[in-house]
Design a protein around this motif. Structure first.
Motif, PDB file in Angstrom:
ATOM      1  N   PHE A  66      -4.854  -6.238  -1.313  1.00  0.00           N
ATOM      2  CA  PHE A  66      -5.508  -4.921  -0.386  1.00  0.00           C
ATOM      3  C   PHE A  66      -5.808  -3.934  -1.238  1.00  0.00           C
ATOM      4  CE2 PHE A  66      -1.766  -6.910   2.233  1.00  0.00           C
ATOM      5  CZ  PHE A  66      -3.021  -7.666   3.613  1.00  0.00           C
ATOM      6  N   LYS A  67      -7.390  -4.632  -0.618  1.00  0.00           N
ATOM      7  CA  LYS A  67      -8.516  -3.442  -1.101  1.00  0.00           C
ATOM      8  C   LYS A  67      -9.319  -2.963  -0.120  1.00  0.00           C
ATOM      9  CE  LYS A  67     -12.297  -2.565  -4.335  1.00  0.00           C
ATOM     10  NZ  LYS A  67     -13.240  -3.474  -5.288  1.00  0.00           N
ATOM     11  N   GLU A  68      -9.335  -1.462   0.321  1.00  0.00           N
ATOM     12  CA  GLU A  68      -9.853  -0.552   0.893  1.00  0.00           C
ATOM     13  C   GLU A  68     -11.783  -1.018   0.834  1.00  0.00           C
ATOM     14  OE1 GLU A  68     -10.885   4.354   1.552  1.00  0.00           O
ATOM     15  OE2 GLU A  68      -9.189   3.775   1.684  1.00  0.00           O
ATOM     16  N   TYR A 125      -8.453  -1.874   5.345  1.00  0.00           N
ATOM     17  CA  TYR A 125      -8.088  -2.942   3.764  1.00  0.00           C
ATOM     18  C   TYR A 125      -8.321  -4.298   4.319  1.00  0.00           C
ATOM     19  CZ  TYR A 125      -6.119   1.864   2.476  1.00  0.00           C
ATOM     20  OH  TYR A 125      -5.729   2.685   2.114  1.00  0.00           O
ATOM     21  N   LEU A 175       0.514  -1.282  -0.280  1.00  0.00           N
ATOM     22  CA  LEU A 175      -0.084  -0.099   0.243  1.00  0.00           C
ATOM     23  C   LEU A 175       0.497   1.050   0.077  1.00  0.00           C
ATOM     24  CD1 LEU A 175      -2.350  -0.835   2.740  1.00  0.00           C
ATOM     25  CD2 LEU A 175      -3.342  -0.914   0.362  1.00  0.00           C
TER      26      LEU A 175
END
Length: 518
Positions: free
Chosen positions: A398-400, A390, A343
């Motif tokens: 990872f994705k928020e 995340y 990130l």
């Protein structure tokens, strides 16, 4: 600990130096300044900023903050101010000054043509908004914290807390302050013992034999001196034994057997200021050998975890100075680590803390990240400050999935405080909106499943300027209590009453007693 990150570094000495190379016969000739380009201000910004960190968008700050706060510092880093020697002369320590000069932190020769620099200035000032927007819509914080009962002592320590930890072995609360004191407190926040250290403590490890290892910062305020130590304190309280010395403003030390030789090594976040590094110190029969994991400044906290399931410990770290990021350092089984940034964040974000936690209970580790450090050249309320969750896709990508705006967010602690089977979140903010009521310097997020959280706080949360938070079963009743540490920092004449409250002797620690098991 946001006092360790007082300056946002937008352009660092690691930027490429675009200038003509001198031949051997021209070694004594002054460097040729870079030629002007046909690039736009935006293109120049992307090129120069994006080469070493995420290029900041002009919309992240208002016009005045860019013009009066950040751009002058950018000019200094880009060799555009013509005042680099004056900056070095501000440093009283000769060794520190020499190291900064050798690193060319403030270059004497411009990194780009003055006309190109002016394009960058014009781009930011033209595109930036007059004011930043308000926080995005979110669930308001309720006043009332039924699960916890606040308890504050007037005889604990003053509001200069740099270390706060509960020792479940000795059943003591240990607190260090900026005046180099170390205190042992009982569950009622009464002093049991004290010691004077050589410098403020920032981290501690408790040992089963009653001894402890303390991390001492050296000089607390922003600096690049090599004055920190990792020292062993025996149970008898004799003179401490330094194990690691010449550390550069260290903020965290994490023991771990990284090379699997049966000896405990130590990972140190040498936060620094302009310089700094993330290091691991290999335990040898005669002492320790330092290995550099990452030479970037601003290492804030690390977590040791076997990320790729190869039975070797990897390192996940938050770097916060300029090149703000969360990175995994994969153990290569030979003392080396392979870095992978998972990130990245803009350099004005003010990254402050992160945790690994399986918040959605799917079997893999997610990242809870906070950003809110606001003691730099852009001291304004920022709507993008707050907590971000995340989610892990199973491959450590990872994705928020959740964002809660919280001005000045500084640290979180994830625990199942109400013991209902899911993870709740406690969060503090050292730079909240002090004019807002309720004051959101502490928020407890009760997990209501499916990434829904109910935010709550306790009345008069502004009684301290919270900088450090930790947990432990302080009253031995089987649930997690919360300890908050306050660190005095002046704000302004509008908050004189608050500052008087923070200055009151002995009020540096607040205990939030968990009432789940009365």
């Amino acid at each position: 600990m946001s006092f360790f990150r007082l300056a946002v570094v937008l352009f660092t000495g690691s930027l490429p130096f675009f200038s003509c190379q001198s031949s051997s016969s021209e070694k004594n000739s002054p460097p040729t300044p870079p030629a002007a380009t046909q690039l736009t201000g935006k293109q120049l910004s992307q090129s120069y900023c994006g080469s070493c960190h995420q290029a900041p968008d002009p919309s992240l700050l208002d016009k005045e903050t860019w013009q009066r706060g950040v751009l002058p510092q950018m000019a200094l880093r880009m060799g555009q101010s013509g005042n680099s020697m004056a900056e070095y002369m501000r440093i009283s320590n000769m060794d520190e000054m020499t190291r900064l000069m050798e690193a060319h932190v403030f270059p004497e020769t411009p990194m780009l043509h003055p006309s190109d620099w002016q394009k960058i200035v014009d781009y930011y000032i033209t595109v930036a908004p007059v004011t930043l927007p308000s926080q995005p819509q979110h669930i308001p914080t309720q006043v009332g914290l039924p699960l916890f009962r606040p308890q504050q002592s007037t005889k604990a320590i003053d509001a200069f807390v740099t270390l706060l930890r509960y020792d479940s072995l000795s059943h003591r609360i240990w607190a260090g302050d900026g005046r180099t004191n170390l205190y042992a407190l009982d569950a009622g926040l009464h002093r049991l013992d004290s010691a004077r250290l050589s410098s403020p403590a920032t981290d501690v490890r408790f040992n089963r034999d009653g001894s402890m290892d303390l991390l001492l910062v050296g000089v607390l305020n922003p600096n690049d001196r090599q004055a920190g130590e990792w020292s062993h304190f025996s149970k008898s309280g004799t003179i401490p034994t330094p194990q690691l010395t010449k550390l550069q403003r260290p903020v965290q030390a994490t023991p771990a057997d990284l090379n699997r030789d049966g000896q405990e090594d130590v990972i140190v976040c040498q936060f620094g200021n302009h310089l700094g590094k993330l290091t691991w110190h290999e335990r040898l029969p005669t002492g320790y050998r330092e290995h550099i994991i990452d030479s970037l400044p601003g290492a804030r906290n690390v977590i040791v975890q076997d990320i790729n399931h190869d039975q070797w410990p990897d390192i996940v770290a938050l770097l916060t100075q300029g090149n703000e990021q969360i990175a995994v350092y994969y153990n290569q089984h030979n003392g080396q680590f392979r870095k992978e940034t998972v990130l990245r964040f803009p350099p004005v974000y003010g990254s402050s803390y992160f945790e690994l936690t399986d918040i959605d209970r799917d079997g893999d580790l997610d990242i809870l990240y906070t950003n809110g450090d606001n003691a730099d050249y852009s001291i304004i309320l920022k709507p993008y400050h707050g907590l971000r969750l995340y989610l892990n896709d199973g491959q450590f990508r990872f994705k928020e999935a959740w964002f809660y705006p919280m001005y000045g967010a500084t640290q979180t602690v994830v625990r199942d405080f109400d013991q209902d089977g899911d993870a709740d979140i406690a969060a503090i903010a050292h730079f909240p909106d002090f004019a807002h009521h309720p004051n959101e310097s502490f928020i407890y997020f009760e997990n209501q499943d499916n990434l829904r959280f109910q935010p709550r706080t306790f009345p008069n949360t502004e009684r301290g300027r919270w900088l450090i938070m930790t947990t432990g079963d302080v009253d031995h009743d089987g649930d997690d209590d919360i300890l908050l540490g306050s660190f005095f920092r002046p704000t302004g004449p509008d908050h004189a009453q608050l500052m008087e409250q923070w200055r009151k002797p002995g009020t540096g620690i607040l205990l939030l007693k968990n009432t789940l098991k009365k």
